[in-house]
Design a protein around this motif. Structure first.
Motif, mmCIF file in Angstrom:
data_model
loop_
_atom_site.group_PDB
_atom_site.id
_atom_site.type_symbol
_atom_site.label_atom_id
_atom_site.label_comp_id
_atom_site.label_asym_id
_atom_site.label_seq_id
_atom_site.Cartn_x
_atom_site.Cartn_y
_atom_site.Cartn_z
ATOM 1 N N THR A 254 0.826 -1.201 0.000
ATOM 2 C CA THR A 254 0.000 0.000 0.000
ATOM 3 C C THR A 254 0.861 1.252 0.000
ATOM 4 O O THR A 254 0.584 2.220 -0.724
ATOM 5 N N ALA A 255 1.918 1.250 0.796
ATOM 6 C CA ALA A 255 2.814 2.401 0.844
ATOM 7 C C ALA A 255 3.431 2.678 -0.524
ATOM 8 O O ALA A 255 3.545 3.824 -0.957
ATOM 9 N N ASP A 256 3.835 1.626 -1.213
ATOM 10 C CA ASP A 256 4.410 1.779 -2.551
ATOM 11 C C ASP A 256 3.395 2.373 -3.520
ATOM 12 O O ASP A 256 3.722 3.242 -4.343
ATOM 13 N N GLN A 257 2.146 1.890 -3.456
ATOM 14 C CA GLN A 257 1.125 2.377 -4.383
ATOM 15 C C GLN A 257 0.807 3.847 -4.129
ATOM 16 O O GLN A 257 0.604 4.626 -5.063
ATOM 17 N N VAL A 258 0.737 4.248 -2.860
ATOM 18 C CA VAL A 258 0.497 5.647 -2.530
ATOM 19 C C VAL A 258 1.645 6.509 -3.044
ATOM 20 O O VAL A 258 1.436 7.578 -3.636
ATOM 21 N N LEU A 259 2.876 6.049 -2.836
ATOM 22 C CA LEU A 259 4.039 6.804 -3.261
ATOM 23 C C LEU A 259 4.056 7.003 -4.773
ATOM 24 O O LEU A 259 4.436 8.063 -5.275
ATOM 25 N N ARG A 260 3.611 5.996 -5.515
ATOM 26 C CA ARG A 260 3.588 6.096 -6.974
ATOM 27 C C ARG A 260 2.695 7.258 -7.429
ATOM 28 O O ARG A 260 2.921 7.858 -8.475
ATOM 29 N N ARG A 261 1.677 7.549 -6.647
ATOM 30 C CA ARG A 261 0.738 8.608 -7.015
ATOM 31 C C ARG A 261 1.121 9.967 -6.452
ATOM 32 O O ARG A 261 0.598 10.983 -6.888
ATOM 33 N N LEU A 262 2.015 9.962 -5.485
ATOM 34 C CA LEU A 262 2.451 11.221 -4.882
ATOM 35 C C LEU A 262 3.690 11.795 -5.542
ATOM 36 O O LEU A 262 3.903 13.005 -5.521
ATOM 37 N N VAL A 263 4.524 10.909 -6.106
ATOM 38 C CA VAL A 263 5.799 11.348 -6.670
ATOM 39 C C VAL A 263 5.744 11.232 -8.184
ATOM 40 O O VAL A 263 5.859 10.137 -8.738
ATOM 41 N N PRO A 264 5.557 12.343 -8.904
ATOM 42 C CA PRO A 264 5.428 12.283 -10.363
ATOM 43 C C PRO A 264 6.744 12.034 -11.074
ATOM 44 O O PRO A 264 6.772 11.635 -12.222
ATOM 45 N N GLN A 265 7.867 12.285 -10.391
ATOM 46 C CA GLN A 265 9.165 12.102 -11.011
ATOM 47 C C GLN A 265 9.994 11.133 -10.171
ATOM 48 O O GLN A 265 9.706 10.883 -9.012
ATOM 49 N N GLY A 266 11.055 10.623 -10.764
ATOM 50 C CA GLY A 266 11.945 9.726 -10.034
ATOM 51 C C GLY A 266 11.519 8.282 -10.184
ATOM 52 O O GLY A 266 10.765 7.918 -11.077
ATOM 53 N N ALA A 267 12.031 7.443 -9.293
ATOM 54 C CA ALA A 267 11.755 6.022 -9.370
ATOM 55 C C ALA A 267 10.357 5.703 -8.854
ATOM 56 O O ALA A 267 9.941 6.183 -7.811
ATOM 57 N N LEU A 268 9.625 4.886 -9.603
ATOM 58 C CA LEU A 268 8.305 4.438 -9.192
ATOM 59 C C LEU A 268 8.367 2.944 -8.944
ATOM 60 O O LEU A 268 8.686 2.169 -9.834
ATOM 61 N N SER A 269 8.072 2.533 -7.723
ATOM 62 C CA SER A 269 8.153 1.119 -7.371
ATOM 63 C C SER A 269 7.036 0.341 -8.063
ATOM 64 O O SER A 269 5.866 0.720 -8.005
ATOM 65 N N GLU A 270 7.402 -0.748 -8.740
ATOM 66 C CA GLU A 270 6.422 -1.580 -9.425
ATOM 67 C C GLU A 270 6.253 -2.930 -8.737
ATOM 68 O O GLU A 270 5.224 -3.579 -8.858
ATOM 69 N N PHE A 271 7.287 -3.359 -8.015
ATOM 70 C CA PHE A 271 7.217 -4.628 -7.288
ATOM 71 C C PHE A 271 8.256 -4.612 -6.185
ATOM 72 O O PHE A 271 9.351 -4.068 -6.348
ATOM 73 N N ARG A 272 7.909 -5.193 -5.052
ATOM 74 C CA ARG A 272 8.861 -5.351 -3.954
ATOM 75 C C ARG A 272 8.720 -6.774 -3.427
ATOM 76 O O ARG A 272 7.611 -7.231 -3.178
ATOM 77 N N ASP A 273 9.833 -7.481 -3.267
ATOM 78 C CA ASP A 273 9.741 -8.848 -2.775
ATOM 79 C C ASP A 273 9.263 -8.821 -1.324
ATOM 80 O O ASP A 273 9.355 -7.795 -0.648
ATOM 81 N N PRO A 274 8.704 -9.935 -0.823
ATOM 82 C CA PRO A 274 8.116 -9.927 0.519
ATOM 83 C C PRO A 274 9.053 -9.487 1.630
ATOM 84 O O PRO A 274 8.608 -8.962 2.644
ATOM 85 N N SER A 275 10.348 -9.696 1.473
ATOM 86 C CA SER A 275 11.295 -9.282 2.511
ATOM 87 C C SER A 275 11.555 -7.781 2.468
ATOM 88 O O SER A 275 12.112 -7.200 3.405
ATOM 89 N N GLY A 276 11.181 -7.135 1.360
ATOM 90 C CA GLY A 276 11.421 -5.710 1.210
ATOM 91 C C GLY A 276 12.834 -5.369 0.789
ATOM 92 O O GLY A 276 13.194 -4.194 0.693
ATOM 93 N N ARG A 277 13.654 -6.371 0.483
ATOM 94 C CA ARG A 277 15.061 -6.119 0.170
ATOM 95 C C ARG A 277 15.330 -5.847 -1.303
ATOM 96 O O ARG A 277 16.346 -5.249 -1.649
#
Length: 221
Positions: free
Chosen positions: A122-145
Motif C-alpha cells: 500500500t505504501a508503494d502504491q500511494v508513493l507512486r501517485r504522490l511522486v510524479p518524477q523519479g523512481a516508481l516502485s512496481e514490485f517489492r519482494d516480501p522481505s522488502g530487500r
C-alpha cells in the motif's frame, strides 16, 4: 479448480466473487457468519462458519479437493497458521497468506509460504501517485530487500549500452518500454531517447542508483 478462502472481509469477499465469476468453485471461511453478507445474494459458493486452521472446518470447506488456499483474515498469526496447515497437512499446492507486518514476511517466505505484505504494498502504491518524477516502485519482494522500479534515465545515456547503465548504478535492467512496447533487453542493446527503463535493485541502493541514472554519465560535459 476449487478455492478455499479464509476471511470474508473486503479482500476475501472480493476475491471469492471474482474467482467464482471466472468459473471456479469457492468456499469461504469466517468466524463471523454475518460477514458472509459481503458475498452478495448471487454467490453460489460454500459459506463455512469456523476457524480457518481448524481441521474439521477446512474439511467442510472442501480442502481435500482444493487446488488453492488464501488466508486473508485480519490476523497475521491466524493467516500464517492456516496457510501452513493447508500446505503441510493437506498438501494444497497454491497457498498465499496476507501479512500486515512486513517484518514477518521474510520469515514466512523461508517456511515456503508466499505472503502479501499489505502495508508495504500500500505504501508503494500511494508513493507512486504522490511522486510524479523519479523512481516508481512496481514490485517489492516480501522481505522488502529487492525492488523493481521504473526509473528516469538522463538523456546523456542515449546510445550507450544498457550494460553500462547496469555497471554504473549497480542495477539489473529487467525490461525497457520503447514506443509503448515492453522489450526484454538483448546483448548489446543501447538506451534510446524516450525509453522507459525498469530496473531491479537492492532496496538499500535504490536512492543512490536512481540518482546516478538520473544524472549525466561521468565524463560528459
Amino acid at each position: 479448480m476449487h478455492f478455499v478462502i479464509m476471511g470474508c472481509g473486503r479482500v476475501g469477499s472480493s476475491l471469492a466473487v471474482t474467482v467464482e465469476q471466472r468459473g471456479h468453485s469457492v468456499a469461504v471461511i469466517d468466524q463471523n457468519a454475518d460477514a458472509f453478507r459481503r458475498l452478495g445474494p448471487t454467490f453460489a459458493g460454500r459459506r463455512v462458519t469456523g476457524v480457518g486452521f481448524d481441521h474439521d472446518t477446512l474439511v467442510e470447506a472442501g480442502i481435500h479437493e482444493a487446488g488453492a488456499f488464501a488466508a486473508v483474515s485480519s490476523g497475521d498469526n491466524s493467516n500464517i497458521l492456516a496457510a501452513r496447515v493447508a500446505r503441510e497437512k493437506f498438501d494444497v499446492d497454491n497457498v498465499v497468506a496476507r501479512i500486515y507486518d512486513p517484518g514477518r514476511a521474510e520469515i514466512y517466505e523461508r517456511l515456503g509460504i508466499p505472503t502479501i505484505a499489505t502495508v508495504r504494498w500500500t505504501a508503494d502504491q500511494v508513493l507512486r501517485r504522490l511522486v510524479p518524477q523519479g523512481a516508481l516502485s512496481e514490485f517489492r519482494d516480501p522481505s522488502g530487500r529487492v525492488v523493481l522500479v521504473e526509473t528516469i534515465v538522463h538523456e546523456g545515456w542515449t546510445g550507450r549500452p544498457l550494460s553500462a547503465l547496469e555497471a554504473a548504478a549497480g542495477v539489473r535492467v529487467a525490461y525497457v518500454t520503447r514506443l509503448g512496447q515492453g522489450i526484454v533487453p538483448t546483448r548489446g542493446m543501447a538506451f534510446q531517447d524516450g525509453d522507459v527503463v525498469h530496473v531491479v535493485v537492492a532496496d538499500e541502493r535504490l536512492g543512490q542508483a536512481t540518482a546516478l541514472l538520473a544524472a549525466a554519465p561521468e565524463g560528459d560535459s
